[in-house]
Scaffold this motif. Sequence first.
Motif, PDB file in Angstrom:
ATOM      1  N   GLN A  62     -99.856 -47.035  -8.715  1.00  0.00           N
ATOM      2  CA  GLN A  62    -100.095 -46.561 -10.074  1.00  0.00           C
ATOM      3  C   GLN A  62    -101.581 -46.291 -10.253  1.00  0.00           C
ATOM      4  O   GLN A  62    -102.381 -47.222 -10.293  1.00  0.00           O
ATOM      5  CB  GLN A  62     -99.601 -47.574 -11.103  1.00  0.00           C
ATOM      6  CG  GLN A  62     -99.672 -47.077 -12.533  1.00  0.00           C
ATOM      7  CD  GLN A  62     -99.033 -48.037 -13.519  1.00  0.00           C
ATOM      8  OE1 GLN A  62     -98.800 -49.211 -13.218  1.00  0.00           O
ATOM      9  NE2 GLN A  62     -98.719 -47.546 -14.703  1.00  0.00           N
ATOM     10  N   GLY A 104    -103.864 -43.956 -15.779  1.00  0.00           N
ATOM     11  CA  GLY A 104    -103.298 -42.940 -16.648  1.00  0.00           C
ATOM     12  C   GLY A 104    -102.034 -42.285 -16.134  1.00  0.00           C
ATOM     13  O   GLY A 104    -101.557 -41.301 -16.711  1.00  0.00           O
ATOM     14  N   GLN A 105    -101.490 -42.837 -15.068  1.00  0.00           N
ATOM     15  CA  GLN A 105    -100.291 -42.257 -14.465  1.00  0.00           C
ATOM     16  C   GLN A 105     -99.160 -43.279 -14.420  1.00  0.00           C
ATOM     17  O   GLN A 105     -99.393 -44.490 -14.517  1.00  0.00           O
ATOM     18  CB  GLN A 105    -100.588 -41.788 -13.035  1.00  0.00           C
ATOM     19  CG  GLN A 105    -101.686 -40.744 -12.951  1.00  0.00           C
ATOM     20  CD  GLN A 105    -101.294 -39.453 -13.606  1.00  0.00           C
ATOM     21  OE1 GLN A 105    -100.152 -39.003 -13.494  1.00  0.00           O
ATOM     22  NE2 GLN A 105    -102.231 -38.841 -14.315  1.00  0.00           N
ATOM     23  N   GLY A 106     -97.953 -42.767 -14.236  1.00  0.00           N
ATOM     24  CA  GLY A 106     -96.839 -43.659 -13.968  1.00  0.00           C
ATOM     25  C   GLY A 106     -96.829 -44.062 -12.515  1.00  0.00           C
ATOM     26  O   GLY A 106     -97.502 -43.448 -11.675  1.00  0.00           O
ATOM     27  N   PRO A 107     -96.076 -45.103 -12.183  1.00  0.00           N
ATOM     28  CA  PRO A 107     -95.977 -45.519 -10.784  1.00  0.00           C
ATOM     29  C   PRO A 107     -95.401 -44.414  -9.902  1.00  0.00           C
ATOM     30  O   PRO A 107     -94.490 -43.701 -10.311  1.00  0.00           O
ATOM     31  CB  PRO A 107     -95.025 -46.717 -10.852  1.00  0.00           C
ATOM     32  CG  PRO A 107     -95.120 -47.215 -12.253  1.00  0.00           C
ATOM     33  CD  PRO A 107     -95.340 -46.008 -13.091  1.00  0.00           C
TER      34      PRO A 107
END
Lengths: 114, 117
Positions: free
Chosen positions: A37, A40-43
Amino acid sequence: GAGVSQTPSNKVTEKGKYVELRCDPISGHTALYWYRQSLGQGPEFLIYFQGTGAADDSGLPNDRFFAVRPEGSVSTLKIQRTERGDSAVYLCASSFDRDTGELFFGEGSRLTVL
Amino acid sequence: AQSVTQPDIHITVSEGASLELRCNYSYGATPYLFWYVQSPGQGLQLLLKYFSGDTLVQGIKGFEAEFKRSQSSFNLRKPSVHWSDAAEYFCAVGTYPSGEYGNKLVFGAGTILRVKS
């Protein structure tokens, strides 16, 4: 243990160094996953183990990344020649065999490459 | 390729107000859909999941979500938000075909929920 345990919780290293991140899944869970992750991002999926074997390693970004699970329980994610772009939180999750339901996630290992 | 879009990066709601977090997915087959919540310093926790059957799914903490195939959506709702609901919420789609081992998830980028008193 009661939940998925990941160590270290934080790791700061220098560019070019080798790093190992450890995951201890919930007892009895045969499926184990690694995700990454970024801020600012999803996994994002990295690799999935069913027992001792890697059933799907299509998410590993390059050959600097490698993961093992020699006894079908604890897993280690290994990163060689770390780069600044490898900085992220590395999440481990486990689930029951043949279960298409819940993944139980650990709190993650935050890796910072200077 | 499978993908999940969460159009709202941040949402702020007043405590006691209703909440809807949007999620759209792209997947060729019947999707397995999930909502996870991530609080600071904690791991991802499953709120609810949809596999088949009733398109309105109930989850923990008073959350529900509705699967709408025609809109490729799986929006999360709560009728009355509590301050403790402030967290980041992730929608995800399971990508392995039905009947196969495992559950490889593709996540959206997340929506940060702020609750004001």
